[in-house]
Design a protein around this motif. Structure first.
Motif, PDB file in Angstrom:
ATOM      1  N   ASP A  67     -17.022 -10.659  79.177  1.00  0.00           N
ATOM      2  CA  ASP A  67     -17.062 -11.557  78.025  1.00  0.00           C
ATOM      3  C   ASP A  67     -16.368 -10.948  76.821  1.00  0.00           C
ATOM      4  N   GLN A  68     -16.612  -9.667  76.610  1.00  0.00           N
ATOM      5  CA  GLN A  68     -15.989  -9.011  75.449  1.00  0.00           C
ATOM      6  C   GLN A  68     -14.478  -8.936  75.594  1.00  0.00           C
ATOM      7  N   VAL A  69     -14.027  -8.570  76.789  1.00  0.00           N
ATOM      8  CA  VAL A  69     -12.589  -8.455  77.011  1.00  0.00           C
ATOM      9  C   VAL A  69     -11.932  -9.824  76.844  1.00  0.00           C
ATOM     10  N   ALA A  70     -12.524 -10.846  77.451  1.00  0.00           N
ATOM     11  CA  ALA A  70     -11.952 -12.191  77.346  1.00  0.00           C
ATOM     12  C   ALA A  70     -11.918 -12.657  75.894  1.00  0.00           C
ATOM     13  N   ALA A  71     -12.973 -12.348  75.152  1.00  0.00           N
ATOM     14  CA  ALA A  71     -13.011 -12.760  73.743  1.00  0.00           C
ATOM     15  C   ALA A  71     -11.903 -12.074  72.951  1.00  0.00           C
ATOM     16  N   ALA A  72     -11.681 -10.795  73.232  1.00  0.00           N
ATOM     17  CA  ALA A  72     -10.616 -10.070  72.534  1.00  0.00           C
ATOM     18  C   ALA A  72      -9.247 -10.644  72.893  1.00  0.00           C
ATOM     19  N   ILE A  73      -9.085 -11.004  74.170  1.00  0.00           N
ATOM     20  CA  ILE A  73      -7.808 -11.570  74.620  1.00  0.00           C
ATOM     21  C   ILE A  73      -7.566 -12.933  73.959  1.00  0.00           C
ATOM     22  N   LEU A  74      -8.610 -13.746  73.891  1.00  0.00           N
ATOM     23  CA  LEU A  74      -8.464 -15.061  73.268  1.00  0.00           C
ATOM     24  C   LEU A  74      -8.165 -14.940  71.776  1.00  0.00           C
ATOM     25  N   SER A  75      -8.805 -13.981  71.146  1.00  0.00           N
ATOM     26  CA  SER A  75      -8.545 -13.765  69.723  1.00  0.00           C
ATOM     27  C   SER A  75      -7.088 -13.327  69.504  1.00  0.00           C
ATOM     28  N   TRP A  76      -6.619 -12.452  70.400  1.00  0.00           N
ATOM     29  CA  TRP A  76      -5.215 -12.028  70.321  1.00  0.00           C
ATOM     30  C   TRP A  76      -4.298 -13.235  70.506  1.00  0.00           C
ATOM     31  N   TYR A  77      -4.666 -14.103  71.440  1.00  0.00           N
ATOM     32  CA  TYR A  77      -3.813 -15.260  71.716  1.00  0.00           C
ATOM     33  C   TYR A  77      -3.690 -16.166  70.490  1.00  0.00           C
ATOM     34  N   ASP A  78      -4.813 -16.347  69.799  1.00  0.00           N
ATOM     35  CA  ASP A  78      -4.767 -17.235  68.631  1.00  0.00           C
ATOM     36  C   ASP A  78      -3.798 -16.708  67.578  1.00  0.00           C
ATOM     37  N   GLN A  79      -3.690 -15.384  67.504  1.00  0.00           N
ATOM     38  CA  GLN A  79      -2.805 -14.807  66.489  1.00  0.00           C
ATOM     39  C   GLN A  79      -1.367 -14.622  66.990  1.00  0.00           C
ATOM     40  N   HIS A  80      -1.211 -14.178  68.250  1.00  0.00           N
ATOM     41  CA  HIS A  80       0.114 -13.734  68.700  1.00  0.00           C
ATOM     42  C   HIS A  80       0.658 -14.471  69.918  1.00  0.00           C
ATOM     43  N   GLY A  81      -0.169 -15.277  70.587  1.00  0.00           N
ATOM     44  CA  GLY A  81       0.261 -15.899  71.833  1.00  0.00           C
ATOM     45  C   GLY A  81       1.379 -16.921  71.649  1.00  0.00           C
ATOM     46  N   ARG A  82       2.050 -17.231  72.749  1.00  0.00           N
ATOM     47  CA  ARG A  82       3.146 -18.207  72.696  1.00  0.00           C
ATOM     48  C   ARG A  82       2.591 -19.621  72.783  1.00  0.00           C
ATOM     49  N   LYS A  83       2.986 -20.421  71.827  1.00  0.00           N
ATOM     50  CA  LYS A  83       2.509 -21.805  71.801  1.00  0.00           C
ATOM     51  C   LYS A  83       3.646 -22.800  71.691  1.00  0.00           C
ATOM     52  N   SER A  84       4.868 -22.322  71.688  1.00  0.00           N
ATOM     53  CA  SER A  84       5.984 -23.263  71.504  1.00  0.00           C
ATOM     54  C   SER A  84       6.975 -23.243  72.661  1.00  0.00           C
ATOM     55  N   LEU A  85       6.518 -22.832  73.842  1.00  0.00           N
ATOM     56  CA  LEU A  85       7.386 -22.933  75.008  1.00  0.00           C
ATOM     57  C   LEU A  85       7.596 -24.414  75.338  1.00  0.00           C
ATOM     58  N   PRO A  86       8.754 -24.750  75.913  1.00  0.00           N
ATOM     59  CA  PRO A  86       9.069 -26.169  76.134  1.00  0.00           C
ATOM     60  C   PRO A  86       7.981 -26.924  76.893  1.00  0.00           C
ATOM     61  N   TRP A  87       7.367 -26.273  77.873  1.00  0.00           N
ATOM     62  CA  TRP A  87       6.365 -26.970  78.697  1.00  0.00           C
ATOM     63  C   TRP A  87       5.001 -27.010  78.018  1.00  0.00           C
ATOM     64  N   GLN A  88       4.912 -26.425  76.813  1.00  0.00           N
ATOM     65  CA  GLN A  88       3.649 -26.507  76.070  1.00  0.00           C
ATOM     66  C   GLN A  88       3.675 -27.659  75.065  1.00  0.00           C
ATOM     67  N   GLN A  89       4.830 -28.321  74.963  1.00  0.00           N
ATOM     68  CA  GLN A  89       4.938 -29.445  74.028  1.00  0.00           C
ATOM     69  C   GLN A  89       4.616 -30.734  74.772  1.00  0.00           C
ATOM     70  N   ASN A  90       3.769 -31.560  74.180  1.00  0.00           N
ATOM     71  CA  ASN A  90       3.343 -32.805  74.830  1.00  0.00           C
ATOM     72  C   ASN A  90       2.952 -32.513  76.278  1.00  0.00           C
ATOM     73  N   ARG A  91       2.040 -31.577  76.424  1.00  0.00           N
ATOM     74  CA  ARG A  91       1.722 -31.029  77.736  1.00  0.00           C
ATOM     75  C   ARG A  91       1.241 -32.072  78.727  1.00  0.00           C
ATOM     76  N   THR A  92       1.841 -32.070  79.908  1.00  0.00           N
ATOM     77  CA  THR A  92       1.383 -32.906  81.009  1.00  0.00           C
ATOM     78  C   THR A  92       1.306 -32.046  82.258  1.00  0.00           C
ATOM     79  N   ALA A  93       0.548 -32.520  83.237  1.00  0.00           N
ATOM     80  CA  ALA A  93       0.442 -31.766  84.488  1.00  0.00           C
ATOM     81  C   ALA A  93       1.818 -31.631  85.143  1.00  0.00           C
ATOM     82  N   TYR A  94       2.628 -32.666  85.011  1.00  0.00           N
ATOM     83  CA  TYR A  94       3.982 -32.634  85.588  1.00  0.00           C
ATOM     84  C   TYR A  94       4.798 -31.488  84.998  1.00  0.00           C
ATOM     85  N   LYS A  95       4.780 -31.378  83.680  1.00  0.00           N
ATOM     86  CA  LYS A  95       5.551 -30.306  83.031  1.00  0.00           C
ATOM     87  C   LYS A  95       4.990 -28.933  83.396  1.00  0.00           C
TER      88      LYS A  95
END
Length: 352
Positions: free
Chosen positions: A11-39
């Motif tokens: 739980d602690q490791v996952a929480a740290a990873i999620l916190s890192w993601y909120d600050q530094h993770g990639r959120k603008s990859l093409p398949w993350q826009q208007n996300r669908t299962a197909y993409k």
DNA sequence: AAGACGGGGTC
DNA sequence: GACCCAGTCTT
């Protein structure tokens, strides 16, 4: 190997990873826009054994040409292979096409959410099924791609290389262990991002890693020892003779390769045996070129014979060319077919 | 369990 | 030039 983990650690490791993601993770990859299962599915299949920056232009081309799974299902395999040319592992493109048809016919165009059902589809294995379930539907499912393998192997100093059965088993166990119940979409993207951006193969940026305080490799300064590298063997050399047979007003003769094996389903140059079957004899060679192409598991050395057939001699060929799996290729007006990179280069290098 | 399957990027 | 990469399928 340190597998002495407790649920609390996870739980602690996952929480740290999620916190890192909120600050530094990639959120603008093409398949993350208007996300669908197909993409998500399309990107995940392309990302099998292929890096993000290579995939992006291919993904854009596919989405433009095939905006939804039904359009892809209805397309011809030649066009799918054409758009796939250069990505490699062409069985992926065949499975992609087949999978699109199954999803269209059996699931009415909606990808299932259950990882078990996803894994039953062509070209979708355990990790890709989990990635689709997590990223498209935010379901809890553990992924284990190359990035996660490296991250987990270091986190616990897992010995062996990931191709080994026991090593893979240990890594899957760890992947399941750390995958949280909540925010699985973000978590799976986070561990892939950490592997790609922080826990890199060389020069890992441990001071930026959210799991640094739990990392066994970091503790023992042995990051570079994990994961162990695959034992290497020398690659064999395969030699062959290929014919660039030019017929004026028609083009170059291409034959479609069998669906499995090297360049499966792609169009390539005939070899001496195939030429002999078609012409009854070998034509006169005007010029020879040498081709060397390195695959991951062998080196291809080919002698390319350039020949021209005048129209009087090619009667039998003109008849045979109607057979399936044979075509003329005119580099000036290229067809939308799958051509292996080196063959494409040969056919288009002549324009001098 | 092991081998087949690609082409591109990196250092 | 060696090594690796968001794995899956076949035997």
């Amino acid at each position: 190997m340190d597998l002495s983990v407790t649920p609390n650690d996870a739980d602690q490791v996952a929480a740290a990873i999620l916190s890192w993601y909120d600050q530094h993770g990639r959120k603008s990859l093409p398949w993350q826009q208007n996300r669908t299962a197909y993409k998500v599915w399309l990107s995940e299949v392309m990302l099998q054994q292929t890096q993000v920056n290579t995939v992006i232009p291919y993904f854009e081309n596919f989405i433009t040409r095939f905006p939804d799974v039904q359009t892809l299902a209805a397309a011809g395999i030649d066009e799918v292979l054409h758009l796939w040319t250069g990505l490699g592992y062409y069985a992926r493109a065949r499975n992609l096409h087949k999978c699109a048809q199954v999803v269209t016919d059996k699931y009415k165009g909606e990808f299932p959410e259950d990882p078990e059902l996803l894994e039953a589809l062509p070209g979708i294995g355990r990790s890709t099924a989990a990635a689709i379930a997590a990223q498209a539907y935010n379901k809890r499912a553990a992924i284990l791609d190359g990035n996660v393998k490296r991250f987990l192997a270091r986190l616990h100093c897992v010995p062996g290389w990931p191709g080994q059965g026991n090593t893979l088993k240990a890594l899957w166990r760890l992947a399941e262990h750390y995958t949280p119940q909540q925010r699985c979409q973000a978590y799976t993207q986070a561990v892939m991002d950490i592997g790609a951006l922080v826990c890199t193969r060389r020069n890992p940026k441990c001071d930026q890693c959210p799991a640094e305080r739990w990392c066994a490799a970091r503790l023992t300064a042995s990051q570079h020892d994990f994961p162990h590298s695959k034992p290497k063997k020398t690659n064999p050399v395969r030699q062959s003779t290929l014919y660039m047979l030019y017929v004026p007003n028609s083009g170059y003769l291409l034959l479609q390769r069998p669906p499995t094996g090297i360049w499966g389903g792609l169009w390539s140059l005939p070899d001496a045996k195939e030429i002999k079957n078609l012409l009854g004899q070998l034509p006169e060679t005007e010029e020879k070129q040498h081709l060397e192409h390195k695959f991951s598991h062998f080196t291809l050395q080919a002698e390319i014979h350039l020949c021209t057939l005048n129209t009087q001699q090619n009667k039998p060929l003109s008849l045979n060319i109607r057979e399936q799996g044979q075509r003329w290729y005119n580099p000036e007006q290229p067809d939308n077919i799958g051509l292996p990179g080196p063959i494409h280069k040969l056919l288009h290098a002549l324009r001098t």
